[in-house]
Design a protein around this motif. Structure first.
Motif, mmCIF file in Angstrom:
data_model
loop_
_atom_site.group_PDB
_atom_site.id
_atom_site.type_symbol
_atom_site.label_atom_id
_atom_site.label_comp_id
_atom_site.label_asym_id
_atom_site.label_seq_id
_atom_site.Cartn_x
_atom_site.Cartn_y
_atom_site.Cartn_z
ATOM 1 N N SER A 10 0.816 -1.221 0.000
ATOM 2 C CA SER A 10 0.000 0.000 0.000
ATOM 3 C C SER A 10 0.846 1.266 0.000
ATOM 4 C CB SER A 10 -0.939 0.001 1.203
ATOM 5 O OG SER A 10 -0.189 -0.097 2.397
ATOM 6 N N LYS A 11 2.104 1.147 0.417
ATOM 7 C CA LYS A 11 3.008 2.302 0.391
ATOM 8 C C LYS A 11 3.810 2.356 -0.899
ATOM 9 C CE LYS A 11 3.388 2.638 5.382
ATOM 10 N NZ LYS A 11 4.261 2.661 6.570
ATOM 11 N N LYS A 12 3.423 1.543 -1.859
ATOM 12 C CA LYS A 12 4.037 1.519 -3.200
ATOM 13 C C LYS A 12 5.398 0.838 -3.225
ATOM 14 C CE LYS A 12 0.796 3.926 -5.266
ATOM 15 N NZ LYS A 12 -0.076 3.300 -6.268
ATOM 16 N N PHE A 13 5.790 0.200 -2.118
ATOM 17 C CA PHE A 13 7.094 -0.458 -2.100
ATOM 18 C C PHE A 13 7.025 -1.767 -2.875
ATOM 19 C CE2 PHE A 13 11.311 -0.943 -0.902
ATOM 20 C CZ PHE A 13 11.541 -2.210 -0.396
ATOM 21 N N ASP A 56 -2.594 -9.806 2.545
ATOM 22 C CA ASP A 56 -2.201 -10.155 1.181
ATOM 23 C C ASP A 56 -2.687 -9.115 0.172
ATOM 24 O OD1 ASP A 56 -2.943 -13.662 1.832
ATOM 25 O OD2 ASP A 56 -1.094 -12.513 2.166
ATOM 26 N N SER A 57 -3.535 -8.216 0.619
ATOM 27 C CA SER A 57 -4.028 -7.167 -0.280
ATOM 28 C C SER A 57 -2.844 -6.333 -0.767
ATOM 29 C CB SER A 57 -5.026 -6.268 0.447
ATOM 30 O OG SER A 57 -6.177 -6.994 0.813
ATOM 31 N N ALA A 58 -2.719 -6.229 -2.075
ATOM 32 C CA ALA A 58 -1.578 -5.547 -2.690
ATOM 33 C C ALA A 58 -1.770 -5.579 -4.195
ATOM 34 C CB ALA A 58 -0.263 -6.239 -2.326
ATOM 35 N N VAL A 59 -0.816 -4.976 -4.898
ATOM 36 C CA VAL A 59 -0.757 -5.144 -6.345
ATOM 37 C C VAL A 59 0.377 -6.120 -6.649
ATOM 38 C CG1 VAL A 59 -0.449 -4.045 -8.594
ATOM 39 C CG2 VAL A 59 -1.635 -2.815 -6.756
ATOM 40 N N PRO A 69 10.092 11.724 -1.019
ATOM 41 C CA PRO A 69 8.806 11.044 -1.255
ATOM 42 C C PRO A 69 7.993 11.737 -2.349
ATOM 43 C CG PRO A 69 9.140 11.480 1.074
ATOM 44 C CD PRO A 69 10.226 12.214 0.337
ATOM 45 N N GLU A 70 8.103 13.076 -2.419
ATOM 46 C CA GLU A 70 7.324 13.828 -3.405
ATOM 47 C C GLU A 70 8.168 14.976 -3.965
ATOM 48 O OE1 GLU A 70 2.857 13.212 -1.455
ATOM 49 O OE2 GLU A 70 3.729 15.204 -1.625
ATOM 50 N N MET A 71 7.949 15.239 -5.256
ATOM 51 C CA MET A 71 8.574 16.384 -5.904
ATOM 52 C C MET A 71 7.543 16.997 -6.842
ATOM 53 S SD MET A 71 11.893 16.859 -5.196
ATOM 54 C CE MET A 71 12.757 17.460 -6.652
ATOM 55 N N GLN A 111 12.102 3.440 -2.520
ATOM 56 C CA GLN A 111 10.747 3.649 -2.011
ATOM 57 C C GLN A 111 9.864 4.413 -2.981
ATOM 58 O OE1 GLN A 111 13.681 4.519 -0.726
ATOM 59 N NE2 GLN A 111 13.680 4.470 1.509
ATOM 60 N N GLY A 112 10.462 5.043 -3.982
ATOM 61 C CA GLY A 112 9.706 5.786 -4.973
ATOM 62 C C GLY A 112 9.619 7.268 -4.659
ATOM 63 N N THR A 113 9.494 8.071 -5.707
ATOM 64 C CA THR A 113 9.265 9.513 -5.602
ATOM 65 C C THR A 113 8.074 9.862 -6.478
ATOM 66 O OG1 THR A 113 11.608 10.044 -5.253
ATOM 67 C CG2 THR A 113 10.188 11.819 -6.072
#
Lengths: 113, 114
Positions: A39-42, A85-88, B9-11, B106-108
């Motif tokens: 959910s945090k895009k990791f 398990d919910s995720a992409v 985290p954001e830009m 972690q992504g931006t």
């Protein structure tokens, strides 16, 4: 022509159910992967298969079982689904050369209720 | 073990301007590869650019270029002439020679202001 296709795009199911996600690639690659995006895009690797043989198996619960019937297919079966398990889930493929970039499918959003 | 860190985290950037996304990594390997992937709202993961660690020359792909500082273990992405379609999550990633395990940062989240 879709290079890496995975089905379904969306999957909503209840806790305790068993579900499968299918993946196929038409790029002629010999290595396929499953990644999980939380959910945090990791994004984190779960499994990797090279020529139908498992080469990477991260610390994933054994409720998750990948199956590769041939080089072009890698399916993911999940038993006794849990809320966490919910995720992409992303399927990807590449040639077994580390400078070969991964080609990703469009992801399957799994929601467990 | 390899690690990849994206500290932003954001830009956000104005359309047509230039923006730089930061990425640092840690590895004990001498041979490895670095990548930037883009994930727009459609969720698709798209390769933007890649760099082989043994190459000193910075990779470029049209409006996208990297600043690869091997000693500092830094791999930033510069986007020139930003366009609305550049709005997306950007992920830095690395893998080492002989491995098929891409490790992501972690992504931006990049926003383009019109």
């Amino acid at each position: 022509d879709t290079a890496v296709s995975q089905t379904p795009k969306y999957l909503v199911t209840q806790m305790g159910n068993d579900k499968s996600i299918k993946c196929e690639q038409n790029l002629g690659h010999d290595t396929m992967y499953w990644y999980k995006q939380d959910s945090k895009k990791f994004l984190k690797i779960m499994f990797s298969y090279n020529n139908k043989e498992l080469i990477i198996n991260e610390t994933v619960p054994n409720r998750f079982s990948p199956k590769s019937p041939d080089k072009a297919h890698l399916n993911l079966h999940i038993n006794s689904l849990e809320l966490g398990d919910s995720a992409v889930y992303f399927c990807a493929s590449s040639q077994f050369l580390t400078n070969s970039p991964l080609h990703f499918g469009n992801g399957t959003r799994l929601t467990v209720t | 073990a390899q690690t990849v860190t994206q500290s932003q985290p954001e830009m956000s950037v104005q359309e047509a301007e230039t923006v730089t996304l930061s990425c640092t990594y840690d590895t004990s390997e001498s041979d490895y590869y670095l990548f930037w992937y883009k994930q727009p709202p459609s969720r698709q993961m798209i390769l933007v650019i890649r760099q082989e660690a043994y190459k000193q020359q910075n990779a470029t792909e049209n409006r996208f270029s990297v600043n690869f500082q091997k000693a500092a273990k830094s791999f930033s992405l510069k986007i020139s002439d930003s366009q609305l379609g550049d709005a997306a999550m950007y992920f830095c990633a690395s893998n080492r020679q002989g491995a098929q395990k891409l490790v992501f940062g972690q992504g931006t989240r990049l926003t383009i202001n019109p």
